[in-house]
Structures are given as structure tokens and as C-alpha cells.
Motif scaffolding. Structure first.
Motif, short mmCIF file in Angstrom:
data_model
loop_
_atom_site.label_atom_id
_atom_site.label_comp_id
_atom_site.label_asym_id
_atom_site.label_seq_id
_atom_site.Cartn_x
_atom_site.Cartn_y
_atom_site.Cartn_z
N GLY A 1 0.81 -1.21 0.00
CA GLY A 1 0.00 0.00 0.00
C GLY A 1 0.84 1.26 0.00
N CYS A 2 1.90 1.27 0.79
CA CYS A 2 2.78 2.44 0.85
C CYS A 2 3.53 2.63 -0.47
CB CYS A 2 3.77 2.29 2.00
SG CYS A 2 3.02 2.43 3.65
N ALA A 3 3.96 1.54 -1.07
CA ALA A 3 4.69 1.63 -2.33
C ALA A 3 3.85 2.28 -3.42
CB ALA A 3 5.14 0.24 -2.78
N ARG A 4 2.55 2.02 -3.40
CA ARG A 4 1.67 2.59 -4.42
C ARG A 4 1.40 4.08 -4.19
NH1 ARG A 4 -0.33 -2.78 -3.86
NH2 ARG A 4 -0.24 -3.89 -5.86
N ARG A 5 1.60 4.54 -2.97
CA ARG A 5 1.36 5.96 -2.65
C ARG A 5 2.63 6.80 -2.70
NH1 ARG A 5 -1.08 6.51 2.93
NH2 ARG A 5 -1.03 8.71 2.30
N ALA A 6 3.78 6.17 -2.73
CA ALA A 6 5.04 6.89 -2.69
C ALA A 6 5.32 7.58 -4.03
CB ALA A 6 6.18 5.93 -2.36
N ALA A 7 6.17 8.60 -3.98
CA ALA A 7 6.59 9.26 -5.21
C ALA A 7 7.42 8.32 -6.08
CB ALA A 7 7.39 10.52 -4.88
N ALA A 8 8.16 7.41 -5.45
CA ALA A 8 8.95 6.41 -6.17
C ALA A 8 9.20 5.23 -5.24
CB ALA A 8 10.28 6.99 -6.65
N THR A 9 9.31 4.05 -5.83
CA THR A 9 9.56 2.83 -5.06
C THR A 9 10.80 2.13 -5.61
OG1 THR A 9 7.20 2.53 -4.60
CG2 THR A 9 8.61 0.61 -4.30
N VAL A 10 11.63 1.63 -4.71
CA VAL A 10 12.85 0.90 -5.07
C VAL A 10 12.73 -0.51 -4.51
CG1 VAL A 10 15.36 0.78 -4.79
CG2 VAL A 10 14.23 3.01 -5.02
N VAL A 11 13.06 -1.51 -5.34
CA VAL A 11 13.08 -2.90 -4.90
C VAL A 11 14.43 -3.51 -5.24
CG1 VAL A 11 10.58 -3.26 -5.02
CG2 VAL A 11 11.99 -3.67 -7.05
N MET A 12 14.69 -4.68 -4.65
CA MET A 12 16.00 -5.29 -4.76
C MET A 12 16.17 -6.21 -5.97
SD MET A 12 17.71 -4.12 -2.17
CE MET A 12 16.81 -2.57 -2.20
N SER A 13 15.07 -6.63 -6.60
CA SER A 13 15.19 -7.59 -7.69
C SER A 13 14.02 -7.45 -8.66
CB SER A 13 15.22 -9.03 -7.15
OG SER A 13 13.96 -9.38 -6.60
N GLU A 14 14.20 -7.98 -9.87
CA GLU A 14 13.13 -7.99 -10.86
C GLU A 14 11.94 -8.81 -10.36
OE1 GLU A 14 12.91 -6.28 -13.49
OE2 GLU A 14 14.95 -5.57 -13.84
N ARG A 15 12.22 -9.87 -9.62
CA ARG A 15 11.14 -10.69 -9.09
C ARG A 15 10.29 -9.89 -8.11
NH1 ARG A 15 11.58 -16.79 -6.46
NH2 ARG A 15 9.39 -16.95 -5.84
#
Length: 309
Positions: free
Chosen positions: A107-121
């Protein structure tokens, strides 16, 4: 100069500290606000009051002329979104997406200005726009050394095969019981003594010696993002045997000995093959580009885009 307020569960995280050091070297002004208290898996955890105190401190800090706020892990993402007047970047590390806090992180990731993750998966599983930026590796400190000398330095027998499990057995996601089963099965496949080395209290500065002393690193996690232990092992040319979690299949593609497997039998076979030959891997070539400056360059660019709106 971009000014970033970093929210983090613990400022002691080696991955986080390395990231901030590299960002500062590139001219990013970073301030850290950690959650008070301490979390020790299986022993104690923070109280809700600790997170309320953290949120209050973040609100006060927001008035100090920052350009944005960066939540490092999903557990502090709600605080980042509640920090007034600052666009929020949310980084998800793995357990925060796949564990019990997954719905909050999503939910937070969808509201953030940008989201960073560690992998394509992780990006696919998140189901939202995300930039893939795994934590970088200190490739200067984590490099191949003489294994015999390393074993002497840590006090391990040179005539044994040493399997390194660099996590607390109290962390359910690391699945230590499975690691023990796999090592027991591998013992029956080779003509040598095999020792399972569980490492929970070594400093990060000591880890290159342990990784060079070991004959293989075993990862049996149920989920991961981009585990630093795997990348650091590869930087030391240590064979890695792992479950196919996070970006591990990508990192181990073309690396030998070592590999990924879904089953205990497959993991035991790969581990036995690595231990019987006692050869180092070609892993360093797979992570040589993933140094901390690589990560910092991508985050710096993202910060500029977010700050500029």
C-alpha cells in the motif's frame, strides 16, 4: 545538493551504512533517523511506542529543509508518507514485501513518489512501478584470499569442509532446519568431514575472512530480495548453493560450482559437488559491476527526479 532524510529501522545495518557512505561520496546530503529501541530476532522486538516516537521525530525533522524522505524498508514507509511537505521514496528489501507486513508495504509503495526494490522478481510481485536497485557490494573488502590462511585465522580445521550459514537460526525466513537437513544429506555424498558453521556474531569487517575460509555458502531462505551475503560470497569466489529466491538465480547464472535448487535433494547434490572438489567459483565476475557506487549513482538520479517533481 540534494538533501535526503533517511528513515531506517536500525542505523546499524551494514547494507544501509554502505549505501549512505556511497551517496555522501557523490555529494548527497544524508541525515539518518532510526527507530529507537532494538530488535533481536527470537529475543525482543520494538514496541508500538517506539514507532510513534520515530514518527514524531520525522515530523519535526521535516521542517529542516530536506528535499525528500527515503524510507529504507517497508516498516518505516508509513512514517515517510506521513512526513509533511516531503515527497517519499520507499525501498523494500525483501521480508517487508513477503512477510506479515506485506500488505502495508504494498500500500505504501503505491502511494510513494517512487519505489525501489532489490530484484526484478520483487518488482513483478509488487505489481506497481518500481526501480530495481539492489544493495551494492564493497568489492575492495570482499575479494578472494588464500582459503588456508583464512581458515587458520578463524580457527577452523583445514581438513574439514566448511559450510557457512551466516544468519541467526531464530529467523524463520532463513529456514535453518532445512539448512541442517541439506548439510546432513551432503555429508553422505562425499568422503570428507563436513562442518556447518553458523555465524551470528561476526562483525562485517570479519566477514571477508569467514567467506574465504568457507568451502560453500548455503542459503535456504523462503524469500529474499537481493541478499548481500550471496553477493559478498560471490565477490570472494565462494561457491553458493541456494534456494531460488529474490535475485539469487540471476546472480548464480553461469557460476560454478554452486547453483540453485527447489528441493532438499537438489540442494544437497549441489552442495556435495562444491564440497568434494573444494574449488573456488567464478562468482566475482558476476558481481564486479554491483559495487556501492553503482547503487549510489542510480539512487542519486532518482532523488533528483523526485525532488524536481
Amino acid at each position: 545538493m540534494t538533501r535526503v532524510l533517511h528513515l531506517v529501522p536500525s542505523a546499524d545495518s551494514t547494507a544501509y551504512r554502505g549505501q549512505v557512505r556511497a551517496l555522501r561520496e557523490r555529494g548527497v546530503d544524508c541525515a539518518t533517523l532510526a527507530v529507537p529501541g532494538a530488535h533481536v530476532p527470537g529475543e525482543r522486538t520494538r514496541r508500538p511506542r517506539d514507532y510513534l516516537v520515530h514518527a514524531a521525530r520525522a515530523v519535526r525533522a521535516a521542517g529542516d529543509d530536506f528535499d525528500l524522505v527515503h524510507a529504507n524498508q517497508g516498516i518505516v514507509a508509513p512514517t515517510a508518507l506521513a512526513t509533511p511537505g516531503l515527497p517519499a521514496v520507499v525501498s523494500l528489501w525483501g521480508t517487508d514485501l513477503y512477510g506479515r507486513l506485506g500488505p502495508v508495504s504494498r500500500g505504501c509503495a503505491r502511494r510513494a513518489a517512487a519505489t525501489v526494490v532489490m530484484s526484478e522478481r520483487m518488482a513483478r510481485d509488487l505489481g506497481a512501478d518500481a526501480l530495481v536497485v539492489p544493495h551494492g557490494v564493497d568489492t575492495d573488502s570482499f575479494s578472494p584470499r588464500d582459503p588456508t590462511a583464512a581458515r587458520a585465522a578463524v580457527g577452523w580445521r583445514d581438513d574439514e569442509r566448511h559450510v557457512l550459514f551466516p544468519y541467526s537460526p531464530a529467523r524463520p525466513a532463513k529456514d535453518f532446519p532445512r539448512a541442517r537437513r541439506v548439510v546432513d544429506a551432503a555429508r553422505g555424498r562425499i568422503d570428507a568431514d563436513v562442518a556447518l558453521q553458523v555465524l551470528t556474531d561476526a562483525s562485517h569487517d570479519e566477514m571477508p575472512t569467514y567467506l574465504n575460509a568457507a568451502d560453500a555458502l548455503l542459503l535456504t531462505s523462503t524469500h529474499e530480495g537481493s541478499p548481500n551475503a550471496v553477493k559478498e560470497a560471490l565477490a570472494c569466489n565462494l561457491p553458493v548453493v541456494a534456494t531460488p529466491v529474490g535475485d539469487v538465480p540471476e546472480r548464480l547464472d553461469g557460476v560454478s560450482p554452486g547453483g540453485v535448487a527447489d528441493t532438499d535433494r537438489g540442494l544437497a547434490r549441489l552442495l556435495a559437488d562444491a564440497l568434494s572438489e573444494r574449488e573456488r567459483s567464478n562468482g566475482r565476475e558476476r558481481v564486479a559491476h554491483l559495487d556501492r557506487d553503482w547503487t549510489a549513482r542510480r539512487l542519486e538520479r532518482l532523488y533528483r527526479e523526485v525532488a524536481d517533481g
